[in-house]
Design a protein around this motif. Structure first.
Motif, mmCIF file in Angstrom:
data_model
loop_
_atom_site.group_PDB
_atom_site.id
_atom_site.type_symbol
_atom_site.label_atom_id
_atom_site.label_comp_id
_atom_site.label_asym_id
_atom_site.label_seq_id
_atom_site.Cartn_x
_atom_site.Cartn_y
_atom_site.Cartn_z
ATOM 1 N N TRP B 95 -4.326 -8.185 15.236
ATOM 2 C CA TRP B 95 -3.910 -7.322 16.343
ATOM 3 C C TRP B 95 -2.673 -7.908 17.006
ATOM 4 O O TRP B 95 -1.681 -7.209 17.248
ATOM 5 N N ARG B 117 2.006 -5.411 0.672
ATOM 6 C CA ARG B 117 0.772 -4.697 0.997
ATOM 7 C C ARG B 117 -0.283 -5.621 1.600
ATOM 8 O O ARG B 117 -1.209 -5.186 2.271
ATOM 9 N N ILE B 120 -1.027 -13.115 0.856
ATOM 10 C CA ILE B 120 -2.030 -13.730 -0.023
ATOM 11 C C ILE B 120 -2.791 -14.867 0.650
ATOM 12 O O ILE B 120 -3.705 -15.410 0.074
ATOM 13 N N ASP B 121 -2.433 -15.222 1.884
ATOM 14 C CA ASP B 121 -3.201 -16.288 2.544
ATOM 15 C C ASP B 121 -4.468 -15.736 3.212
ATOM 16 O O ASP B 121 -5.564 -15.955 2.715
ATOM 17 N N ASP B 122 -4.314 -14.971 4.302
ATOM 18 C CA ASP B 122 -5.531 -14.445 4.927
ATOM 19 C C ASP B 122 -6.057 -13.215 4.205
ATOM 20 O O ASP B 122 -7.210 -12.856 4.346
ATOM 21 N N GLY B 123 -5.203 -12.572 3.439
ATOM 22 C CA GLY B 123 -5.658 -11.464 2.602
ATOM 23 C C GLY B 123 -6.199 -10.270 3.354
ATOM 24 O O GLY B 123 -6.903 -9.454 2.773
ATOM 25 N N SER B 124 -5.883 -10.139 4.635
ATOM 26 C CA SER B 124 -6.540 -9.060 5.366
ATOM 27 C C SER B 124 -5.823 -7.720 5.214
ATOM 28 O O SER B 124 -6.453 -6.679 5.318
ATOM 29 N N GLY B 125 -4.527 -7.727 4.972
ATOM 30 C CA GLY B 125 -3.818 -6.464 4.743
ATOM 31 C C GLY B 125 -3.847 -5.514 5.924
ATOM 32 O O GLY B 125 -3.829 -4.299 5.751
ATOM 33 N N GLN B 126 -3.932 -6.050 7.130
ATOM 34 C CA GLN B 126 -4.030 -5.180 8.308
ATOM 35 C C GLN B 126 -2.723 -4.994 9.057
ATOM 36 O O GLN B 126 -2.486 -3.946 9.660
ATOM 37 N N VAL B 129 -0.116 -1.920 8.695
ATOM 38 C CA VAL B 129 -0.668 -0.621 9.113
ATOM 39 C C VAL B 129 -0.839 -0.580 10.634
ATOM 40 O O VAL B 129 -0.530 0.413 11.288
#
Lengths: 327, 257
Positions: B95, B117, B120-126, B129
């Protein structure tokens, strides 16, 4: 006061997707502990026929949001409709599958609501103090993080195949409610021009129970039929390592690994895959791993449950024949 | 065309993850790279610049080592960079990242925002968006093809089981999937020029955020390492015998088929 655990249900070909049923199954048990009603929210066009299945898998209430503008998924329209309903009803949790739609929708929904979110969870437990504790892989599965939401609703996407399906109870009934979509015009700035689905009878890679995967050892695109035939013998999906994709032998969408799909099948059969740290990151949560590789020192043998050291071009077709006898 | 690319510095994919005494990830000895998916975003931005003219601005958040990642982007051909760096950004959640990036980007002109997209570290992809929502613009995730015409972007995005073609009004946020392009390698001339490109460092106050009002939306994660998998049975025998035995074990012992 119990305000509900919501599952945002996804559909494919007029059926509820398996991951949504997995979420209903596991959330049913949590709702029984917390006293929250379990609510299946189904956005789309012509979705009323799905209510019965949602009830059979544990929903106390099914909310249908039926609207022409929800016929195709677009981030804006779905966010608009769902965020308004969530603001009105204030559920305690909103859970989605970690699918192409879930991955895109959940963060936008969370931001619109001003709350946190846990992505691609491989674990979820109820705890009296923190409510839902989510476990998610980081660094491509090389570590795990456990976290919970500081505010409500707790929003998360859950990786397909994480939770088992409950046995459906066809006699179970749910309250059914229709809600209007109420989409803001500024949320309608994207349109879907075309949907191109691959004409494959094989299961979707991220949801498949079994995956047969080929790597550098396949030696060329002309040999991938060996993987496909083995997969078809047991109703499996086809996967590939980065080495095979980057060599141009198979399309990118089949890639499993840190820069490809993360999968969690019951059975993962790695053929001619050495088992790089990046590949293991994408499939390390598979329940059973099988390795077939001619190099006895290949890293994949240090993580597999069953391994055969040998030439995949001999062994995989033999295995295919054995599988045909089983099913 | 004003093109913004959000980039993140991440661990190299080869990195082994180690926890320190207090249960945090020890990154001191780790090689840092630009998030691989962000390289596809930079490449696409450079292609748009070649076609339409304009500027490519990299926007990032991070600490002392972050300028290295931006320099990689400069060497590929990006024109300038903005780095938000602030002691209060020690451990931001998704956030917070989205709010900070949106504030930083809203200070510069933009027609299109590209990024990877997922990091690759936290991988959350948030973050991408969320940032689109904070900016009040549409977004398309996971794109593998892009064309821009008449104030619109038409992007092919990967969905489960196929792709779809999405038309979106600009400005918009688009996130890059592998397959979108093949990122160029920095040229020697590019590396030389990178040294002279403008890198503007901004604090939270500079982007108009009061750090004291910044609270986490998710708890501080408790980290653990996976239980290492152990190598299991090697199924011995001649190929035909081994294949038969493996099929039997998968059915009877593992109950996986």
């Amino acid at each position: 006061m119990a305000k509900g655990i919501w599952i945002i249900v996804e559909q494919s070909k007029s059926e509820i997707r398996k991951v949504s049923l997995e979420l209903l199954s596991t959330a049913r048990a949590i709702a029984d502990k917390t006293g929250d009603p379990l609510v299946a929210v189904i956005p789309g066009k012509g979705v009323s026929g799905l209510a019965g299945t949602a009830a059979a898998y544990g929903a106390d209430k099914v909310v249908l949001i039926d609207d022409d503008k929800l016929a195709d998924y677009t981030t804006g329209a779905y966010t608009s409709a769902l965020s308004k309903l969530i603001r009105k009803e204030e559920p305690n949790a909103v859970l989605l599958g970690n699918t192409a739609i879930g991955k895109d929708l959940a963060p936008r929904l969370a931001h619109r609501l001003g709350v946190g979110m846990a992505s691609d969870c491989v674990g979820m437990e109820y705890d009296e103090e923190s409510f839902l504790v989510f476990k998610r892989p980081i660094y491509g599965g090389k570590a795990f993080a456990e976290l919970s939401a500081c505010e409500r609703p707790a929003i998360a996407t859950i990786r397909p195949n994480t939770f088992p399906l409950a046995a459906p109870d066809e006699a179970r009934k749910a309250e059914i409610a229709n809600e209007s979509a109420n989409i803001d015009v500024e949320d309608l700035r994207a349109i879907v021009r075309e949907v191109a689905l691959a004409a494959s009878a094989r299961p979707e890679l991220i949801e498949a129970d079994i995956i047969v995967s080929g790597g550098r050892g396949m030696k060329g695109p002309e040999n991938f039929h060996i993987i496909e035939e083995c997969a078809d013998a047991i109703g499996a999906a086809v996967g590939a390592s980065r080495a095979a994709v980057d060599s141009g032998w198979i399309e990118q969408k089949f890639q499993v690994g840190q820069t490809g799909k993360t999968v969690s099948p019951v059975l993962y059969i790695a053929c001619g895959i050495s088992g790089s740290i990046q590949h293991l990151a994408g499939m390390g949560t598979s329940k059973v791993i099988v390795a077939i590789n001619k190099d006895p020192d290949a890293n994949i043998f240090t993580v597999c449950d069953y391994g055969i050291v040998g030439d995949l071009f001999t062994i995989v077709p033999l295995l295919t024949e054995e599988f045909k006898k089983l099913v | 065309m004003n093109i913004v690319v959000c980039v993140k510095q991440t661990f190299d994919t080869e990195a082994k993850i180690v926890l320190d005494g207090s249960g945090n990830i020890d990154g001191s000895a780790v090689k840092l790279v630009i998030n691989p998916y962000d390289e596809y975003a930079i490449e696409e931005a450079l292609k748009l610049k070649e076609k339409f003219g304009g500027d490519v601005t990299l926007v990032s958040m991070g600490g002392e080592r972050a300028p290295e990642a931006l320099k990689t982007g400069f060497a590929m051909g990006a024109d300038r960079g903005v780095l938000v760096t602030d002691p209060a950004l020690e451990d931001p959640d998704e956030w917070a990242c989205a709010e900070v990036l949106a504030k930083a980007i809203s200070q510069i002109p933009y027609d299109i925002i590209l990024t990877g997209r997922v990091a690759i570290d936290d991988g959350s992809g948030q973050v991408a968006v969320r940032m689109a929502d904070a900016l009040g613009v549409p977004s398309v995730s996971c794109i593998v093809e892009l064309s821009v015409e008449d104030g619109k972007a038409v992007a092919r995005r990967e969905i489960d089981g196929g792709t779809e073609l999405v038309e979106v009004c600009l400005p918009a946020v688009l996130t890059a999937q592998k397959g979108l392009n093949i990122p160029r390698l920095p040229s020697m001339a590019g590396i030389m020029k990178a040294k002279n490109k403008e890198l503007k460092k901004l604090s939270l106050a500079d982007v108009g955020i009061d750090a004291s009002g910044f609270s986490r939306k998710m708890s501080v994660p408790k980290l653990s390492l996976p239980n290492p998998r152990k190598g299991g049975k090697t199924v011995p025998g001649e190929p035909a015998e081994a294949a038969k035995e493996l099929a039997r074990l998968l059915r009877e012992e593992a109950k996986a088929i």
